[in-house]
Scaffold this motif. Structure first.
Motif, short mmCIF file in Angstrom:
data_model
loop_
_atom_site.label_atom_id
_atom_site.label_comp_id
_atom_site.label_asym_id
_atom_site.label_seq_id
_atom_site.Cartn_x
_atom_site.Cartn_y
_atom_site.Cartn_z
N MET A 1 0.78 -1.26 -0.24
CA MET A 1 0.18 -0.07 0.03
C MET A 1 0.95 1.29 -0.08
O MET A 1 0.34 2.30 -0.79
N LEU A 2 2.00 0.98 0.81
CA LEU A 2 3.09 2.37 0.70
C LEU A 2 3.53 2.59 -0.86
O LEU A 2 3.71 3.89 -1.08
N SER A 3 3.80 1.33 -1.45
CA SER A 3 4.28 1.71 -2.92
C SER A 3 3.21 2.16 -3.82
O SER A 3 3.52 3.16 -4.62
N VAL A 4 1.96 1.84 -3.50
CA VAL A 4 0.78 2.27 -4.21
C VAL A 4 0.81 3.83 -4.15
O VAL A 4 0.37 4.71 -4.93
N GLY A 5 0.92 4.21 -2.77
CA GLY A 5 0.63 5.66 -2.51
C GLY A 5 1.82 6.49 -3.10
O GLY A 5 1.83 7.67 -3.61
N VAL A 6 3.20 5.79 -3.15
CA VAL A 6 4.19 6.67 -3.68
C VAL A 6 3.88 6.79 -5.43
O VAL A 6 4.36 7.77 -5.83
N LEU A 7 3.26 5.67 -5.94
CA LEU A 7 3.17 5.62 -7.37
C LEU A 7 2.03 6.69 -7.81
O LEU A 7 2.33 7.52 -8.81
N GLN A 8 1.14 7.02 -6.94
CA GLN A 8 0.11 7.92 -7.06
C GLN A 8 0.66 9.39 -7.00
O GLN A 8 0.10 10.39 -7.66
N LEU A 9 1.94 9.51 -6.54
CA LEU A 9 2.57 10.95 -6.95
C LEU A 9 2.66 11.39 -8.35
O LEU A 9 2.75 12.55 -8.48
N GLY A 10 2.41 10.32 -9.30
CA GLY A 10 2.51 10.44 -10.80
C GLY A 10 1.33 11.57 -11.19
O GLY A 10 1.35 12.11 -12.15
N ILE A 11 0.33 11.47 -10.28
CA ILE A 11 -0.88 12.73 -10.59
C ILE A 11 -0.23 13.83 -10.48
O ILE A 11 -0.73 14.81 -11.37
N THR A 12 0.42 14.10 -9.69
CA THR A 12 1.34 15.67 -9.63
C THR A 12 1.92 15.85 -10.62
O THR A 12 1.88 17.09 -11.15
N ALA A 13 2.87 14.84 -11.36
CA ALA A 13 3.51 15.06 -12.44
C ALA A 13 2.72 15.40 -13.57
O ALA A 13 2.86 16.24 -14.47
N CYS A 14 1.37 14.65 -13.84
CA CYS A 14 0.30 14.81 -14.94
C CYS A 14 -0.31 16.38 -14.50
O CYS A 14 -0.35 16.78 -15.82
N GLY A 15 -0.37 16.59 -13.46
CA GLY A 15 -1.14 17.88 -13.46
C GLY A 15 -0.31 19.10 -14.02
O GLY A 15 -0.67 20.11 -14.37
#
Length: 526
Positions: free
Chosen positions: A186-200
């Motif tokens: 779950m921690l790895s999934v949370g780090v992966l979701q930082l990609g949303i910031t890059a897309c923004g």
């Protein structure tokens, strides 16, 4: 006319300026960003079920209490949609999506250290739920602004990100859990979701300056104004010997001709600049949330369509495996049925985008046909028997679900609903109304299942909601045309009541010249 783009030095931070909707250009980058955002938002939500058994064992909780994590998350995501609209109109889509990505990642990372299911309610349900809202809605809104003719096709294809995420994330997270456990996964999934910031950061604002083409052509009024000014100069030169004021010939006294009034001497004495009545008034400030959409009958009908149709979106995904198990189908084969539904949804989204992209076509009617066929799919589930019967129903339902789920929000930009100008506010209100059905739909289906002891009742309730949604969707176009017809009638009544504007006499110049000649003769005789 050839499309022009303003040159910029920092391509990822400055606004794009176009003379018309580009239907491409930087819009392709925005479409890719939307694909990734879809995968990291709805894709993760749909794949969260891989953690259910681990959470039940770690927290010693029931399945229903664990299910509330996603229920709260989805409710917060849709309920706070107006807030997303306000923030996007105030600070821009880029900053809002980047902030949403930080919230999503923060909530998931903190949830990996949770010690109770209540902690999950707060971290994933509220924090990440708010982040999902701030990430998804502004992205789909700005994507619709970059495309016009290809809007339906591009949005449908980009929205398949969540479908591909289900294929990749679910098995990947399952394999990762076996190596490092569910908390670090779950921690790895949370780090992966930082990609949303890059897309923004890729969501460059778009500016359409259509008024420049209008400024290039002189207005029709300029010829008349020039003529009136010349007439004023003529009258002044002829009547200079007369100390009186001619009331009938001065353009300043003619109704409706105040724009031709010459500069007065008083502003020159005080050093003031004359007021330019021909100047364009300043553009009105953008409303943070335009509630005028609530007065649009077509939007109200479309919002009720979304409210009732949402009842049929989630139940099949939740109850298809229990239904198949009740029919004696094994776990592996039940998972195949769910996977087939997801694959068919991808093709449904692409097909709907291709179909709605064809011209000429009334898109609202195509959506209505898809909703009716989706209702038929929901009714067919209780009559299916055996593995292949459920497989056929699931593939059919997944395909029709893709045609509706991938297009119902972008259709707000069509003129039959609200139009692209008010889509941002309309999307916020529309998704907010959907949240009510999203929160009440699954529990309602669960109550019916517990009461009847039959999973078929859940599908019947979903079908009933979808049929009601189809009824309101069928009223969208008549309400729009009826409202426009009433507005035209009111305008015609106002014009007929006001009457024609006063006209000047054809011989008013001759009258002035004659008067001046008589005055000249009188002075000569003196």
């Amino acid at each position: 006319s050839k499309m022009t783009v303003k040159a910029v030095k920092m391509p990822c931070t400055s606004a794009n300026v176009y003379t018309k909707v580009p239907d491409g250009g930087w819009g392709w980058t925005v479409a890719f960003a939307f694909f990734v955002v879809e995968a990291l938002t709805y894709g993760i939500i749909k794949s969260f079920g891989v953690f259910f058994n681990d959470l039940m064992e770690s927290f010693d909780e029931t399945n229903s209490r664990i299910s509330w994590i996603i229920s709260i998350c989805v409710f917060v995501q849709t309920f706070t949609a107006p807030l997303s609209t306000v923030l996007s109109n105030r600070f821009g889509h880029r900053l809002v999506v980047m902030a949403g990505g930080l919230l999503v990642s923060t909530g998931m990372v903190i949830a990996s250290f949770a010690r109770s299911v209540v902690d999950m309610y707060v971290t994933i349900g509220i924090v990440s739920g708010l982040g999902y809202c701030l990430s998804f809605l502004p992205t789909v809104t700005i994507l619709s602004q970059y495309f016009d003719k290809r809007r339906s096709l591009v949005t449908a294809v980009a929205s398949t990100g969540e479908c591909f995420a289900v294929f990749s994330f679910a098995p990947a997270i399952t394999a990762l859990k076996e190596q490092i456990g569910w908390r670090y996964s779950m921690l790895s999934v949370g780090v992966l979701q930082l990609g949303i910031t890059a897309c923004g950061s890729l969501l460059r604002p778009i500016v359409i300056r259509e008024q420049e083409a209008v400024k290039a052509q002189p207005p029709e009024e300029s010829t008349e104004t020039k003529y009136m000014l010349e007439n004023e100069q003529t009258c002044t030169s002829i009547e200079s010997i007369d100390s009186g004021v001619d009331i009938t010939t001065s353009p300043s006294n003619v109704p409706g001709k105040t724009k031709a009034e010459p500069k007065s001497e008083e502003p020159k004495q005080h050093g003031q600049n004359p007021v330019d009545n021909n100047s364009t008034p300043p553009a009105p400030k953008t409303k943070l949330l335009d509630f005028s959409v609530m007065r649009d009958y077509s939007f109200i009908c479309y919002a009720f369509f979304g409210l009732f149709a949402t009842l049929g979106f989630f139940a099949p995904s939740l109850y298809i495996i229990p239904l198949s198990r009740s029919l004696g189908i094994g776990k592996d084969h039940s998972a195949y049925i769910l996977s087939a539904m997801a694959i068919a949804e991808v093709f449904g989204r692409i097909f709907a985008g291709w179909l709605l992209n064809r011209k000429p076509i009334r898109k609202i009617y195509i959506e209505l046909v898809c909703v009716v066929l989706l209702s038929v799919a929901l009714v067919a589930f209780p009559f299916a028997s055996g593995f292949w019967g459920l497989m056929i129903c699931s593939v059919y339902f997944g395909f029709m679900l893709g045609t509706v789920a991938g297009t119902h929000i972008p259709l707000l930009a069509e003129d039959d609903v609200v139009g692209i100008e008010r889509m941002s506010s309309a999307a916020g209100v529309y998704v907010f109304i959907q949240s009510l059905a999203g929160l009440a739909g699954p529990p309602l289906a669960g109550v019916l299942v517990d009461t009847t002891k039959n999973y078929s009742s859940a599908f019947y309730s979903c079908a009933a909601g979808m049929v009601l949604g189809a009824v309101f969707l069928a009223l969208v176009r008549p309400c729009k045309t009826g409202l426009c017809h009433q507005q035209q009638q009111q305008q015609q009544v106002e014009e007929s009541t006001a009457g024609p504007p006063p006209e000047l006499p054809d011989d008013f110049i001759d009258m002035d010249i004659g008067k001046a000649e008589n005055s000249g003769k009188g002075s000569d005789s003196v």
